[in-house]
Every structure is written in structure tokens, then in C-alpha cells.
Design an enzyme around this catalytic site. Structure first.
Site, mmCIF file in Angstrom:
data_model
loop_
_atom_site.group_PDB
_atom_site.id
_atom_site.type_symbol
_atom_site.label_atom_id
_atom_site.label_comp_id
_atom_site.label_asym_id
_atom_site.label_seq_id
_atom_site.Cartn_x
_atom_site.Cartn_y
_atom_site.Cartn_z
ATOM 1 N N LEU A 48 -7.425 -5.078 7.321
ATOM 2 C CA LEU A 48 -6.025 -5.462 7.443
ATOM 3 C C LEU A 48 -5.186 -4.285 6.966
ATOM 4 O O LEU A 48 -5.525 -3.639 5.973
ATOM 5 C CB LEU A 48 -5.714 -6.691 6.585
ATOM 6 N N ASP A 49 -4.091 -4.009 7.657
ATOM 7 C CA ASP A 49 -3.184 -2.945 7.233
ATOM 8 C C ASP A 49 -2.595 -3.281 5.865
ATOM 9 O O ASP A 49 -2.497 -4.462 5.491
ATOM 10 C CB ASP A 49 -2.052 -2.777 8.245
#
Length: 321
Positions: A48-49
Site C-alpha cells: 500500500l502506498d
């Protein structure tokens, strides 16, 4: 200043459904829970960013052997698309590249643009991504100012739907023009790229302002744990913290099951194929006597071969008598 004591790691097997906070990379979040649980080995199933929050399945110990299969699982997200501004990263973490006025938009036009980005489509990943070229992540090249060309690739977008356009249509004072969207997609799909392409289709550009991962197959209704909750449980004692872990079997629900008797399990554990006939063809979850998970196998022409077995599946059979 007193040095912090070194963490004494240990063997630990299981799955943790972490609610990743905004501002941490997936690896930073992984390392925090690894130290908290004192796990020798840990990995996560799909980055996930830093801007994103939500479900990040963390695999400890033997569970890392099924992480690759979970990477390809179907996922769901809620996201907020900020209209009128394009950034170099396609999200709010990046630098603005262009700003354009947002035209008068109505629901039918928005829905039509969303439908065009749904199904089996070609997508150009963001240049600021972990995809590698020549052994180096694209984001490293982009940060050096190199021109990065990214080829389109096929992805599956199962759902791309409008949840709310109230912030846009009501023309609220002080609220930027934005759309609240729901996405369900397969492996390799970038929500940032979907939002970028939606903005172009609407004639104004867009970037991701917020992103939350809701679920990852097979964890459709996950009980996620925040770092704050985990730290509080650790303060209560080891048993409270370990109670958050799921057994490996919970992560194997995406593969068709194959059950073996003791003799078959012993043969597979020695690295030998087992005659069937077994079905379906392809990767399967293998279970031994008592329903204990043994790992992943591969069915070819009715025969079962070992693929990624857990350490206990490879243990010698107990002596008779």
C-alpha cells in the site's frame, strides 16, 4: 542515553490483518509489527502506498510461503478522486503538474467514464511505482529525473463505481471538487492510474486524495488491528497479542482443497508425487490427517506434486510401535 534493548526474535507462524496507518510505507508498517511480535520471518501481501490506509495482510514464519498467492488476490478499495489537478505520482503525495478547471459534470457522464474503465482493460502504471526495469524500481529512475516510459498492461477491474458526487455537484464552499469511488480489482491494478485516467476522460485531470483498502480475498470481512491496538495488547501480555493472529489455514481458502491420508501426506512431504486422481488442475491447498494444512501443491494430469510445503509437512513420519 540508554540504548534500546535488541529484539529477541523467535519462530512464529500465523497471519495478522493489519490496518495500515497513513504516512507509513508497507515495509515500515511490516517492520513495526515484526518487532512487536518478535517474529524471525515476516512478509506482507501487496504494498500500500504511504498515503493509503487499510488492510495489509502480514504473514509470519511459514505463512510467508502462501504470500505469493495472496498477492494475486482480488482486492477492494474506497478512494477519493480530487478533480482538476494532475500530480507526478497520481496522488496527493506528489508535485502538481497541471491544474485545469472542472467542467460542469452530471452523473450520467461520470458513470459512462467509469464504465469505460471497468472490465479487462489496458492500464499504464504510474511512473512512481515499485515496478522494476533493469532491476531498479521505476520510482528511483523518476526521482533522478530520468524520462520513464511505462508500457500499458492488461488488468482486471471488476467494479469502478461512484459512491458520492455531493462534494462536486453541491458546489460546497471550501470543499475541493472531488468524487468518492469504490474499486474492486485484480492483481497489478493501480487505483492511482484508474483515477488519473478517469480525470482525463472527464476533461479536467485528477489524482487520488484518499485511499483505503477494504478487503483482500479471502479476507472479505476482516477484523483489522491498528498499531495502537496492537501496542495496547502487547502491554497486557504475550497471550493478548498472539490472540490477534489467524492460523495459516485462514489464508488458504482461495485455493481448492485436497485432502490426503497419512501415507499420502508422508510421500508428498518427501518431495514425491502422489497418484490420484486429484482435481482440479493447478495450484491447490493440501491438508493432511485431522485437517492440518500442509502447504500448496500442484495437480497435473491427476497427480499431486509438492509446490510450497510447510516445514512440518516435510518432517519424517513417526516410527511404528
Amino acid at each position: 542515553m540508554t540504548a534500546r534493548p535488541r529484539t529477541k526474535f523467535r519462530k512464529l507462524d500465523g497471519l495478522l490483518l493489519l490496518d495500515k496507518p497513513r504516512g507509513l510505507s508497507s515495509n515500515q508498517a511490516l517492520q513495526r509489527v515484526r518487532h512487536l511480535f518478535r517474529a524471525e520471518k515476516a512478509g506482507h501481501t501487496g504494498s500500500l502506498d504511504p498515503l493509503a490506509t487499510g488492510l495489509l495482510p502480514v504473514c509470519f514464519g511459514e505463512a510467508t510461503k502462501i504470500a505469493g498467492g495472496l498477492l494475486g488476490a482480488r482486492k477492494a478499495y474506497d478512494t477519493v478522486a480530487r478533480l482538476g489537478i494532475v500530480t507526478d505520482t497520481d496522488d496527493a503525495e506528489g508535485q502538481p503538474l497541471r491544474e485545469r478547471p472542472v467542467p460542469a459534470l452530471r452523473i450520467p457522464a461520470i458513470d459512462a467514464a467509469l464504465r469505460a474503465l471497468t472490465g479487462h482493460i489496458l492500464q499504464r502504471p504510474p511512473i512512481y511505482s515499485a515496478l522494476k526495469r533493469g532491476g531498479e524500481p521505476l520510482y528511483a529512475k523518476a526521482r533522478r529525473g530520468e524520462v520513464v516510459e511505462v508500457d500499458e498492461r492488461p488488468v482486471d477491474v471488476h467494479a469502478f463505481e461512484l459512491q458520492s458526487a455531493a462534494d462536486l455537484l453541491d458546489d460546497l464552499q471550501g470543499v475541493p471538487p472531488q468524487l468518492r469511488l469504490h474499486v474492486e480489482c485484480g492483481s497489478g491494478t493501480y487505483v492511482r492510474a484508474l483515477v488519473r485516467d478517469l480525470g482525463e476522460a472527464l476533461g479536467c485531470g485528477a489524482h487520488v486524495a484518499e485511499l483505503r483498502r477494504l478487503w483482500v480475498d479471502p479476507f472479505r470481512e476482516p477484523r483489522m488491528w491498528t498499531l495502537e491496538e496492537l501496542n495496547a495488547l502487547a502491554g497486557r501480555g504475550e497471550r493478548s497479542l498472539l490472540a490477534c493472529l489467524l492460523p495459516l489455514e485462514h489464508g488458504m481458502a482461495s485455493w481448492p482443497p485436497v485432502d490426503l491420508d497419512a501415507a499420502q501426506a508422508h510421500r508428498l512431504g518427501r518431495g514425491q508425487a502422489v497418484d490420484g486422481p486429484f482435481h482440479p488442475p493447478g495450484s491447490v491447498a493440501v491438508y493432511g490427517p485431522g485437517g492440518r494444512a500442509l502447504g500448496l501443491g500442484q495437480v497435473e494430469d491427476g497427480r499431486l506434486r509438492p509446490q510450497r510445503l510447510f516445514s512440518w509437512a516435510c518432517a519424517p513420519a513417526p516410527a511404528a510401535g
